[in-house]
Design an enzyme around this catalytic site. Structure first.
Site, PDB file in Angstrom:
ATOM      1  N   GLY A  75      41.388  36.529  49.418  1.00  0.00           N
ATOM      2  CA  GLY A  75      40.971  35.590  50.083  1.00  0.00           C
ATOM      3  C   GLY A  75      39.853  34.430  49.386  1.00  0.00           C
ATOM      4  O   GLY A  75      40.241  33.265  49.529  1.00  0.00           O
ATOM      5  N   LYS A 119      50.040  39.554  43.217  1.00  0.00           N
ATOM      6  CA  LYS A 119      49.144  38.300  43.641  1.00  0.00           C
ATOM      7  C   LYS A 119      48.840  37.651  42.268  1.00  0.00           C
ATOM      8  O   LYS A 119      48.850  36.526  42.201  1.00  0.00           O
ATOM      9  CB  LYS A 119      47.872  39.020  44.199  1.00  0.00           C
ATOM     10  CG  LYS A 119      47.824  39.259  45.606  1.00  0.00           C
ATOM     11  CD  LYS A 119      46.515  39.487  46.336  1.00  0.00           C
ATOM     12  CE  LYS A 119      46.702  39.779  47.664  1.00  0.00           C
ATOM     13  NZ  LYS A 119      45.340  40.299  48.421  1.00  0.00           N
ATOM     14  N   ASN A 142      44.437  48.157  38.881  1.00  0.00           N
ATOM     15  CA  ASN A 142      43.228  48.315  39.493  1.00  0.00           C
ATOM     16  C   ASN A 142      42.177  48.782  38.436  1.00  0.00           C
ATOM     17  O   ASN A 142      42.419  49.479  37.637  1.00  0.00           O
ATOM     18  CB  ASN A 142      43.335  49.528  40.446  1.00  0.00           C
ATOM     19  CG  ASN A 142      42.266  50.029  41.274  1.00  0.00           C
ATOM     20  OD1 ASN A 142      41.155  49.593  40.819  1.00  0.00           O
ATOM     21  ND2 ASN A 142      42.376  50.726  42.209  1.00  0.00           N
ATOM     22  N   ASN A 176      35.745  45.423  48.069  1.00  0.00           N
ATOM     23  CA  ASN A 176      35.310  46.891  48.111  1.00  0.00           C
ATOM     24  C   ASN A 176      34.199  47.322  47.283  1.00  0.00           C
ATOM     25  O   ASN A 176      34.133  46.700  46.076  1.00  0.00           O
ATOM     26  CB  ASN A 176      36.398  48.027  48.046  1.00  0.00           C
ATOM     27  CG  ASN A 176      37.070  47.787  46.767  1.00  0.00           C
ATOM     28  OD1 ASN A 176      36.662  48.645  45.599  1.00  0.00           O
ATOM     29  ND2 ASN A 176      37.999  47.099  46.505  1.00  0.00           N
ATOM     30  N   CYS A 218      20.898  43.885  39.429  1.00  0.00           N
ATOM     31  CA  CYS A 218      22.445  44.187  39.182  1.00  0.00           C
ATOM     32  C   CYS A 218      22.448  44.854  40.617  1.00  0.00           C
ATOM     33  O   CYS A 218      21.822  45.037  41.462  1.00  0.00           O
ATOM     34  CB  CYS A 218      22.733  44.970  37.936  1.00  0.00           C
ATOM     35  SG  CYS A 218      22.346  46.759  38.363  1.00  0.00           S
ATOM     36  N   CYS A 242      42.551  46.574  59.740  1.00  0.00           N
ATOM     37  CA  CYS A 242      42.324  45.410  58.980  1.00  0.00           C
ATOM     38  C   CYS A 242      40.831  44.882  59.399  1.00  0.00           C
ATOM     39  O   CYS A 242      40.721  44.546  60.538  1.00  0.00           O
ATOM     40  CB  CYS A 242      43.203  44.427  59.114  1.00  0.00           C
ATOM     41  SG  CYS A 242      43.143  43.038  57.713  1.00  0.00           S
TER      42      CYS A 242
HETATM   43 ZN   LIG Z   1      20.498  47.560  37.835  1.00  0.00          ZN
END
Ligand SMILES: [Zn+2]
Length: 383
Positions: A75, A119, A142, A176, A218, A242
């Protein structure tokens, strides 16, 4: 015929080249027809626009030299890739393991006839038709599996416009935690600057974040909610259930992300370290987070050491810095908005004010006097 891998790859490349030539020929034809259809008046207007867009053209020339990797072409990622393609980015690397599904047609970019295609394949086809000058490199896998992760790292550090050079920026448009952590690990190890993006599961809020390894927090420095609360993400995201999704929120987040990318790459305006979007209240919190010296990622800690060394070696410029203490008031977000720009910067950003009749003002011009601190509580206490 027996084709070796090399010849198949060569043929694929040649087919791509020929397809690009064909698209360019077609587009040239459109342009000629377009110019012929215009009246003299329209032509003058058109030429004026060209002059006005001279500065913009400079940006266009510059953006052609950059390479951006987009991880996750869903999306947010697909719209991000489209915007960068239309802006004339030099090269795009697309990573996604998913297929286009009919169930996702409430989102932007993909079309029903592409259902079943990967995709990245579907995206490359559409994007190449939009702008054949962009180079594409797609990876239908992946990134979180061991083997793919190694390949992913290799492409980030060698897949630039000039083969062997690193990409200029990595964009995380995944949905995710695991994939975000993989991008975080790779970028910390490589010292690669990247931007994070996300849309909440209820689809009414989102954020973008700029991560400079060693300098800003981070993804492992500031643990996201799922980690802080020690909840297994797999139990949160059940199979077949979903999460809500809105093309509007995803479009806004993609727009904010690409705006930040353009500002960062082309060096204009203020680049946001963190920019949130709360659709319910049209609230856009900003903040900057320093790297955590106790971060779990050892490469993050190593990058922090490097950054400290660089900072120490940098010649000292005498600037009096006034550090404002941000007070966290008791509001829903625990955040207080503080205006981070000076009056002079505001003036520069808004440009010259045109001479308008009395009573008329330009909507986007920043008022002469801006009160410095807006508290969320102040804004909403009367609602
Ligand atoms: Zn860090």
């Amino acid at each position: 015929f027996v084709f070796t891998m090399a010849t198949v790859e060569e043929l694929k490349l040649r087919v791509r080249e020929l397809e690009n030539e064909l698209i360019k020929c077609k587009q040239k034809q459109y342009h000629v027809t377009f110019m012929l259809l215009m009246s003299k008046c329209e032509l003058v207007y058109f030429l004026t626009l060209i002059c006005m867009n001279f500065v913009l053209q400079m940006f266009v020339q510059k953006i052609r030299t950059f390479t951006v990797a987009v991880v996750g072409v869903g999306g947010v990622g697909s719209v991000t890739a489209e915007m960068l393609t239309r802006c004339g980015i030099g090269k795009l690397l697309l990573f996604d393991y998913d297929k286009v599904e009919l169930a996702n047609m409430n989102r932007l970019f993909f079309q029903p006839h592409q259902a079943g295609l990967s995709k990245v394949e579907a995206a490359e086809h559409t994007l190449r038709n939009i702008n054949p000058d962009v180079s594409f490199e797609t990876h239908n896998y992946n990134i979180t599996t061991m083997e793919n992760f190694t390949h992913f790292m290799d492409r980030i550090s060698h897949g630039g416009l000039e083969e062997g050079k690193p990409v200029d920026l990595v964009l995380s448009c995944v949905d995710n935690f695991e994939a975000r952590m993989a991008i975080n690990t790779a970028c910390n190890e490589l010292g690669q600057i990247w931007m994070e993006s996300g849309v909440s599961e209820n689809a009414v809020s989102g954020h973008i974040q700029l991560i400079i390894p060693g300098e800003t927090a981070c993804f492992a420095c500031a643990p996201p909610l799922v980690v802080a609360a020690n909840i297994d993400e797999k139990t949160l995201k059940r199979e077949g259930v979903c999460a809500a999704s809105l093309p509007t929120t995803m479009g806004v987040v993609a727009g904010l992300l690409v705006q930040n990318v353009l500002k960062y790459l082309l060096k204009f305006g203020t680049v946001s370290y963190y920019l949130g979007y709360n659709a319910m209240q049209d609230f856009f919190p900003t903040m900057a987070m320093k790297a955590n010296p106790q971060c779990n990622d050892r490469y993050c800690r190593r990058q922090q050491e490097e950054y400290k060394k660089q900072e120490a070696e940098r010649p000292k410029v005498k600037v009096v810095e006034v550090e404002e203490e941000v007070v966290h008031e008791d509001n829903e977000w625990g955040i207080e908005l503080v205006s981070e720009v000076t009056d002079a910067e505001l003036q520069a950003a808004s440009g010259s004010v045109p001479d308008l009749p009395e009573g008329i003002t330009v909507a986007y011009t920043i008022p002469a006097k801006v009160s410095v601190v807006y508290s969320v509580k102040d804004i909403y206490s009367n609602v």
